[in-house]
Design a protein around this motif. Structure first.
Motif, PDB file in Angstrom:
ATOM      1  N   VAL A 133       0.906  -1.424   0.050  1.00  0.00           N
ATOM      2  CA  VAL A 133       0.266  -0.315   0.014  1.00  0.00           C
ATOM      3  C   VAL A 133       1.222   0.901  -0.096  1.00  0.00           C
ATOM      4  O   VAL A 133       2.158   1.170   1.038  1.00  0.00           O
ATOM      5  CB  VAL A 133      -1.229  -0.202   1.442  1.00  0.00           C
ATOM      6  N   CYS A 134       0.667   2.250  -0.388  1.00  0.00           N
ATOM      7  CA  CYS A 134       1.811   3.033  -1.441  1.00  0.00           C
ATOM      8  C   CYS A 134       0.702   4.628  -1.241  1.00  0.00           C
ATOM      9  O   CYS A 134      -0.876   4.789  -1.047  1.00  0.00           O
ATOM     10  CB  CYS A 134       2.742   3.193  -2.418  1.00  0.00           C
ATOM     11  N   LYS A 135       1.812   5.648  -1.337  1.00  0.00           N
ATOM     12  CA  LYS A 135       0.807   7.034  -1.982  1.00  0.00           C
ATOM     13  C   LYS A 135       1.977   7.319  -2.564  1.00  0.00           C
ATOM     14  O   LYS A 135       3.013   7.498  -3.185  1.00  0.00           O
ATOM     15  CB  LYS A 135       0.633   7.492  -0.717  1.00  0.00           C
ATOM     16  N   MET A 136       1.673   8.527  -3.751  1.00  0.00           N
ATOM     17  CA  MET A 136       2.044   9.304  -3.995  1.00  0.00           C
ATOM     18  C   MET A 136       1.687  10.960  -4.059  1.00  0.00           C
ATOM     19  O   MET A 136       0.700  11.346  -3.689  1.00  0.00           O
ATOM     20  CB  MET A 136       2.988   8.915  -5.469  1.00  0.00           C
ATOM     21  N   ASP A 137       3.239  12.581  -3.288  1.00  0.00           N
ATOM     22  CA  ASP A 137       2.055  12.901  -3.317  1.00  0.00           C
ATOM     23  C   ASP A 137       3.292  14.190  -3.779  1.00  0.00           C
ATOM     24  O   ASP A 137       4.499  14.005  -3.192  1.00  0.00           O
ATOM     25  CB  ASP A 137       1.264  13.863  -2.479  1.00  0.00           C
ATOM     26  N   LEU A 138       3.117  15.398  -3.432  1.00  0.00           N
ATOM     27  CA  LEU A 138       4.343  16.652  -3.560  1.00  0.00           C
ATOM     28  C   LEU A 138       5.435  16.417  -2.979  1.00  0.00           C
ATOM     29  O   LEU A 138       4.568  16.930  -1.514  1.00  0.00           O
ATOM     30  CB  LEU A 138       3.389  17.877  -4.524  1.00  0.00           C
ATOM     31  N   HIS A 139       6.285  16.765  -2.966  1.00  0.00           N
ATOM     32  CA  HIS A 139       7.362  16.860  -1.187  1.00  0.00           C
ATOM     33  C   HIS A 139       8.658  18.357  -2.307  1.00  0.00           C
ATOM     34  O   HIS A 139       9.144  17.820  -2.649  1.00  0.00           O
ATOM     35  CB  HIS A 139       7.956  15.611  -0.998  1.00  0.00           C
ATOM     36  N   ARG A 140       8.048  19.391  -1.339  1.00  0.00           N
ATOM     37  CA  ARG A 140       9.371  20.153  -2.169  1.00  0.00           C
ATOM     38  C   ARG A 140       8.954  20.710  -3.352  1.00  0.00           C
ATOM     39  O   ARG A 140      10.161  20.500  -3.949  1.00  0.00           O
ATOM     40  CB  ARG A 140      10.933  20.381  -1.373  1.00  0.00           C
ATOM     41  N   GLU A 141       8.222  20.636  -3.903  1.00  0.00           N
ATOM     42  CA  GLU A 141       7.780  20.491  -5.659  1.00  0.00           C
ATOM     43  C   GLU A 141       8.268  19.582  -6.112  1.00  0.00           C
ATOM     44  O   GLU A 141       7.915  19.554  -7.363  1.00  0.00           O
ATOM     45  CB  GLU A 141       8.270  22.114  -6.380  1.00  0.00           C
ATOM     46  N   ARG A 142       8.204  18.669  -5.581  1.00  0.00           N
ATOM     47  CA  ARG A 142       8.643  17.039  -6.521  1.00  0.00           C
ATOM     48  C   ARG A 142       8.014  16.019  -6.363  1.00  0.00           C
ATOM     49  O   ARG A 142       7.233  15.803  -4.907  1.00  0.00           O
ATOM     50  CB  ARG A 142       9.667  16.802  -6.557  1.00  0.00           C
ATOM     51  N   MET A 143       7.226  15.563  -7.044  1.00  0.00           N
ATOM     52  CA  MET A 143       6.455  13.798  -6.783  1.00  0.00           C
ATOM     53  C   MET A 143       7.879  13.444  -6.618  1.00  0.00           C
ATOM     54  O   MET A 143       8.621  12.705  -6.366  1.00  0.00           O
ATOM     55  CB  MET A 143       5.774  13.359  -8.055  1.00  0.00           C
ATOM     56  N   ARG A 144       7.016  12.283  -5.179  1.00  0.00           N
ATOM     57  CA  ARG A 144       7.879  11.338  -3.918  1.00  0.00           C
ATOM     58  C   ARG A 144       6.224  10.044  -3.492  1.00  0.00           C
ATOM     59  O   ARG A 144       5.594  10.835  -3.399  1.00  0.00           O
ATOM     60  CB  ARG A 144       7.998  12.325  -3.240  1.00  0.00           C
ATOM     61  N   GLY A 145       7.091   9.165  -4.214  1.00  0.00           N
ATOM     62  CA  GLY A 145       6.418   7.895  -3.460  1.00  0.00           C
ATOM     63  C   GLY A 145       6.809   7.738  -2.486  1.00  0.00           C
ATOM     64  O   GLY A 145       7.768   8.196  -1.752  1.00  0.00           O
TER      65      GLY A 145
END
Ligand SMILES: CC(C)(COP(=O)(O)OP(=O)(O)OC[C@H]1O[C@@H](n2cnc3c(N)ncnc32)[C@H](O)[C@@H]1OP(=O)(O)O)[C@@H](O)C(=O)NCCC(=O)NCCS
Length: 189
Positions: free
Chosen positions: A80-92
């Motif tokens: 189970v995972c997610k991905m979102d913006l972190h410091r203007e970069r996509m991070r899984g």
């Protein structure tokens, strides 16, 4: 991990593979009918208790980043995972990973993570992070094998008082993403 190994995993999504004489299938999370399957698998194995709200948080927003492994019709592993913006970069982020004890050591855990990472790459992620207990030799070995490195040690991170390692995997930017970034930088110059 190379891009090739990640892409190879994605081709096997929702297909059957013959491994050790048994038929193992990897299936992407579909809908709420899969929720109890994921919850049962995770609740049995992980030290942290999760509420149904936590499961829904991940599975409603990022169903494509969850995979379940089946032996015939028996579910025995999940990620189970997610991905979102972190410091203007996509991070899984890998939130949960479990493989039933009787199926361990067959690289199923690695395959599940590779499939999720493949989806993260498609979504433009540039890195993947997760936490693992410092005493969880199996998980640390698995992630090390996939190219993750230790980023930092988190003191008493878990409810049981155990420290965690934050692990990180840097993903190669896809060609399209690299071209897009270069074009944006050029237009700003
Ligand atoms: C961690 C876990 C998912 C591994 O699943 P798995 O399907 O057995 O892992 P794999 O077969 O893909 O193993 C990958 C590598 O890790 C190694 N490994 C896995 N478990 C190990 C263990 N307990 N001790 C030592 N090495 C181990 C394997 O030997 C393999 O190494 P190699 O690449 O050098 O051959 C499984 O043990 C599990 O569900 N544990 C309980 C839940 C958990 O801890 N989840 C992780 C939370 S961060």
């Amino acid at each position: 991990m190379t891009e090739e190994s990640v892409d190879g995993a994605s081709e096997r999504i929702q297909s059957s593979t013959e491994a050790s004489g048994s038929s193992i299938r990897y299936v992407q999370y579909k809908d709420e009918n899969d929720l109890p399957i994921v919850m049962d698998l995770v609740d049995k194995e992980l030290s942290e208790p999760y509420s149904i709200f936590t499961y829904r948080y991940f599975l409603h927003q990022w169903p494509h980043l969850c995979f379940i492994s089946y032996d015939e019709n028996k579910p025995f592993g999940t990620v189970v995972c997610k991905m979102d913006l972190h410091r203007e970069r996509m991070r899984g982020y890998v939130a949960m990973l479990v493989v039933d004890k009787t199926y361990r050591g067959k690289r199923v855990g690695s395959e599940l993570v590779k499939m999720a990472i493949s989806e993260m790459i498609k979504g433009g992620c540039e890195e993947v992070v997760l936490e693992a207990e410092v005493v969880n030799t199996g998980a640390l070995r698995l992630y090390q094998g996939l190219g993750f490195v230790r980023d930092k040690r988190l003191h008493r991170y878990y409810l049981n008082g155990v420290d965690a390692y934050r692990l990180k995997l840097l993903l190669p930017l896809s060609e399209a993403k690299a071209a897009e970034t270069a074009a944006a930088e050029e237009s700003q110059a």
